[in-house]
Scaffold this motif. Structure first.
Motif, PDB file in Angstrom:
ATOM      1  N   VAL A   2      20.082   2.085 -49.318  1.00  0.00           N
ATOM      2  CA  VAL A   2      19.399   2.800 -47.983  1.00  0.00           C
ATOM      3  C   VAL A   2      20.428   2.958 -47.005  1.00  0.00           C
ATOM      4  O   VAL A   2      20.212   2.865 -46.039  1.00  0.00           O
ATOM      5  N   GLY A   3      21.320   3.709 -47.514  1.00  0.00           N
ATOM      6  CA  GLY A   3      22.447   4.343 -46.579  1.00  0.00           C
ATOM      7  C   GLY A   3      21.670   5.224 -45.808  1.00  0.00           C
ATOM      8  O   GLY A   3      20.910   5.971 -46.049  1.00  0.00           O
ATOM      9  N   PRO A   4      22.495   5.633 -44.430  1.00  0.00           N
ATOM     10  CA  PRO A   4      21.856   6.750 -43.656  1.00  0.00           C
ATOM     11  C   PRO A   4      21.738   8.187 -44.475  1.00  0.00           C
ATOM     12  O   PRO A   4      20.735   8.829 -43.949  1.00  0.00           O
ATOM     13  N   THR A   5      22.746   8.449 -45.283  1.00  0.00           N
ATOM     14  CA  THR A   5      22.356   9.788 -46.016  1.00  0.00           C
ATOM     15  C   THR A   5      21.444   9.775 -46.892  1.00  0.00           C
ATOM     16  O   THR A   5      20.449  10.807 -46.876  1.00  0.00           O
ATOM     17  N   ILE A   6      21.223   8.545 -47.662  1.00  0.00           N
ATOM     18  CA  ILE A   6      20.081   8.547 -48.631  1.00  0.00           C
ATOM     19  C   ILE A   6      18.604   8.517 -47.657  1.00  0.00           C
ATOM     20  O   ILE A   6      17.804   9.434 -47.880  1.00  0.00           O
ATOM     21  N   ILE A   7      18.665   7.871 -46.496  1.00  0.00           N
ATOM     22  CA  ILE A   7      17.397   7.788 -45.711  1.00  0.00           C
ATOM     23  C   ILE A   7      17.290   8.926 -45.025  1.00  0.00           C
ATOM     24  O   ILE A   7      16.087   9.593 -45.070  1.00  0.00           O
ATOM     25  N   PHE A   8      18.165   9.880 -44.593  1.00  0.00           N
ATOM     26  CA  PHE A   8      17.585  11.156 -44.060  1.00  0.00           C
ATOM     27  C   PHE A   8      17.129  11.997 -45.013  1.00  0.00           C
ATOM     28  O   PHE A   8      16.296  12.692 -44.807  1.00  0.00           O
ATOM     29  N   SER A   9      17.659  12.033 -46.447  1.00  0.00           N
ATOM     30  CA  SER A   9      17.063  12.845 -47.334  1.00  0.00           C
ATOM     31  C   SER A   9      15.855  12.503 -47.589  1.00  0.00           C
ATOM     32  O   SER A   9      14.876  13.043 -47.910  1.00  0.00           O
ATOM     33  N   TYR A  10      15.642  11.038 -47.606  1.00  0.00           N
ATOM     34  CA  TYR A  10      14.333  10.481 -47.846  1.00  0.00           C
ATOM     35  C   TYR A  10      13.217  10.855 -46.642  1.00  0.00           C
ATOM     36  O   TYR A  10      12.142  11.241 -47.227  1.00  0.00           O
ATOM     37  N   LEU A  11      13.494  10.649 -45.676  1.00  0.00           N
ATOM     38  CA  LEU A  11      12.689  11.100 -44.430  1.00  0.00           C
ATOM     39  C   LEU A  11      12.318  12.669 -44.724  1.00  0.00           C
ATOM     40  O   LEU A  11      11.039  13.023 -44.221  1.00  0.00           O
ATOM     41  N   CYS A  12      13.205  13.596 -45.015  1.00  0.00           N
ATOM     42  CA  CYS A  12      12.873  14.742 -45.285  1.00  0.00           C
ATOM     43  C   CYS A  12      11.985  15.136 -46.324  1.00  0.00           C
ATOM     44  O   CYS A  12      10.783  15.766 -46.321  1.00  0.00           O
ATOM     45  N   ALA A  13      12.054  14.389 -47.618  1.00  0.00           N
ATOM     46  CA  ALA A  13      11.289  14.352 -48.857  1.00  0.00           C
ATOM     47  C   ALA A  13       9.902  13.764 -48.445  1.00  0.00           C
ATOM     48  O   ALA A  13       8.959  14.405 -49.126  1.00  0.00           O
ATOM     49  N   VAL A  14       9.806  12.887 -47.823  1.00  0.00           N
ATOM     50  CA  VAL A  14       8.283  12.243 -47.779  1.00  0.00           C
ATOM     51  C   VAL A  14       7.745  12.781 -46.313  1.00  0.00           C
ATOM     52  O   VAL A  14       6.543  12.198 -45.912  1.00  0.00           O
ATOM     53  N   GLY A  15       8.178  13.761 -45.630  1.00  0.00           N
ATOM     54  CA  GLY A  15       7.585  14.445 -44.614  1.00  0.00           C
ATOM     55  C   GLY A  15       7.530  13.802 -43.333  1.00  0.00           C
ATOM     56  O   GLY A  15       7.139  14.209 -42.406  1.00  0.00           O
ATOM     57  N   ILE A  16       8.320  12.791 -42.943  1.00  0.00           N
ATOM     58  CA  ILE A  16       8.666  12.331 -41.848  1.00  0.00           C
ATOM     59  C   ILE A  16       9.470  13.164 -40.848  1.00  0.00           C
ATOM     60  O   ILE A  16       9.072  13.359 -39.701  1.00  0.00           O
ATOM     61  N   TYR A  17      10.316  13.814 -41.536  1.00  0.00           N
ATOM     62  CA  TYR A  17      10.978  14.966 -41.013  1.00  0.00           C
ATOM     63  C   TYR A  17      10.427  16.239 -41.767  1.00  0.00           C
ATOM     64  O   TYR A  17      10.345  16.294 -42.799  1.00  0.00           O
ATOM     65  N   GLN A  18      10.111  17.059 -40.962  1.00  0.00           N
ATOM     66  CA  GLN A  18       9.702  18.291 -41.211  1.00  0.00           C
ATOM     67  C   GLN A  18      10.573  19.495 -40.923  1.00  0.00           C
ATOM     68  O   GLN A  18      10.871  19.782 -39.728  1.00  0.00           O
ATOM     69  N   LEU A  19      11.348  19.998 -41.736  1.00  0.00           N
ATOM     70  CA  LEU A  19      12.308  21.042 -41.597  1.00  0.00           C
ATOM     71  C   LEU A  19      12.236  22.353 -41.768  1.00  0.00           C
ATOM     72  O   LEU A  19      11.342  22.798 -42.659  1.00  0.00           O
ATOM     73  N   THR A  20      12.649  23.183 -40.779  1.00  0.00           N
ATOM     74  CA  THR A  20      12.538  24.885 -41.006  1.00  0.00           C
ATOM     75  C   THR A  20      13.988  25.037 -40.959  1.00  0.00           C
ATOM     76  O   THR A  20      14.937  24.710 -39.994  1.00  0.00           O
ATOM     77  N   VAL A  21      14.451  26.103 -41.848  1.00  0.00           N
ATOM     78  CA  VAL A  21      15.757  26.455 -41.951  1.00  0.00           C
ATOM     79  C   VAL A  21      15.567  28.129 -41.918  1.00  0.00           C
ATOM     80  O   VAL A  21      14.973  28.559 -42.952  1.00  0.00           O
ATOM     81  N   ASP A  22      16.131  28.829 -41.082  1.00  0.00           N
ATOM     82  CA  ASP A  22      15.732  30.417 -40.810  1.00  0.00           C
ATOM     83  C   ASP A  22      16.574  31.060 -42.282  1.00  0.00           C
ATOM     84  O   ASP A  22      16.161  31.821 -42.755  1.00  0.00           O
ATOM     85  N   ASN A  23      17.922  30.403 -42.523  1.00  0.00           N
ATOM     86  CA  ASN A  23      18.632  31.063 -43.470  1.00  0.00           C
ATOM     87  C   ASN A  23      19.241  29.826 -44.528  1.00  0.00           C
ATOM     88  O   ASN A  23      20.207  29.374 -44.221  1.00  0.00           O
ATOM     89  N   TRP A  24      18.512  29.796 -45.704  1.00  0.00           N
ATOM     90  CA  TRP A  24      19.298  28.838 -46.539  1.00  0.00           C
ATOM     91  C   TRP A  24      20.213  29.745 -47.019  1.00  0.00           C
ATOM     92  O   TRP A  24      21.042  29.534 -47.784  1.00  0.00           O
TER      93      TRP A  24
END
Length: 167
Positions: free
Chosen positions: A145-167
Motif C-alpha cells: 500500500v505504497g503512496p503511488t498505489i494508494i493514489f491510483s486507488y483513491l482515483c479508482a474508487v472515486g475518493i479522488y475525482q479527476l478531470t483532465v482537460d488534455n489527456w
C-alpha cells in the motif's frame, strides 16, 4: 478499457467488498499496466472468491500455494499473501465494528476530493494525502500500500475525482 473508464473508474464507492477488490487489483498492478490486471479481472475474482473478505481471510497456506501456480492471474507470492493479509485486517475491523470505507472516506470527510489538471503530464504519481493514507495503512498492518498505489486507488474508487482537460 473504455468499459472500465466509463463504468467503474472514479465512481465513488463505500462498499467494503468493492474497496477490497480494487485495493487488491491495484496492488497486483504494481510494476505492471492496469490493462494487464483489468483484462484478468474475472480470473482474479474466481481465484479470490469474488473478493468476499471473509472467504479470502480464511485462505490457508495450501490455497496460497495453489494461487502461485494459477497462470490466469499474477502469480507473485508476495502480492497474493498481501491480499490475504489485507482481507484478514479488514475482517478484524469488521469484527470491531469498523469498515475500510469509514477509514478511507474519513480522510476526505465523506466527500470526493475534486482534482483538476490541464493535462495528463500534470497528474502526480502520489500526493500528500496518498502518502498519509499509505503510512496509516502500513501502520495498521496492510501490505503493498505504497503512496503511488494508494493514489491510483483513491482515483479508482472515486475518493479522488479527476478531470483532465488534455489527456
Amino acid at each position: 478499457m473504455k468499459d472500465y473508464y466509463d463504468h467503474y473508474w472514479g465512481q465513488p464507492s463505500k462498499l467494503d467488498q468493492w474497496l477490497f477488490e480494487m485495493l487488491s487489483l491495484e496492488l497486483f498492478q504494481a510494476g505492471l499496466t492496469w490493462k494487464t490486471i483489468w483484462k484478468r479481472r474475472t480470473d482474479f475474482e474466481k481465484a479470490f472468491a469474488d473478493f468476499e473478505i471473509d472467504k479470502v481471510a480464511a485462505f490457508d497456506a495450501e490455497q496460497i500455494a495453489e494461487l502461485t501456480q494459477d497462470k490466469s492471474i499474477i502469480r507473485n507470492r508476495r502480492k497474493i499473501e498481501a491480499t490475504v493479509n489485507n482481507a484478514k485486517l479488514i475482517q478484524s475491523w469488521h469484527q470491531a465494528g469498523k469498515t475500510l470505507s469509514d477509514f478511507l472516506w474519513s480522510y476526505v470527510e465523506g466527500q470526493p476530493r475534486k482534482m483538476h489538471f490541464a493535462n495528463g503530464a500534470e497528474l502526480p504519481a502520489k500526493d500528500d494525502l496518498s502518502q498519509k493514507i499509505s503510512k496509516d495503512m502500513k501502520k495498521a498492518g496492510f501490505r503493498f500500500v505504497g503512496p503511488t498505489i494508494i493514489f491510483s486507488y483513491l482515483c479508482a474508487v472515486g475518493i479522488y475525482q479527476l478531470t483532465v482537460d488534455n489527456w
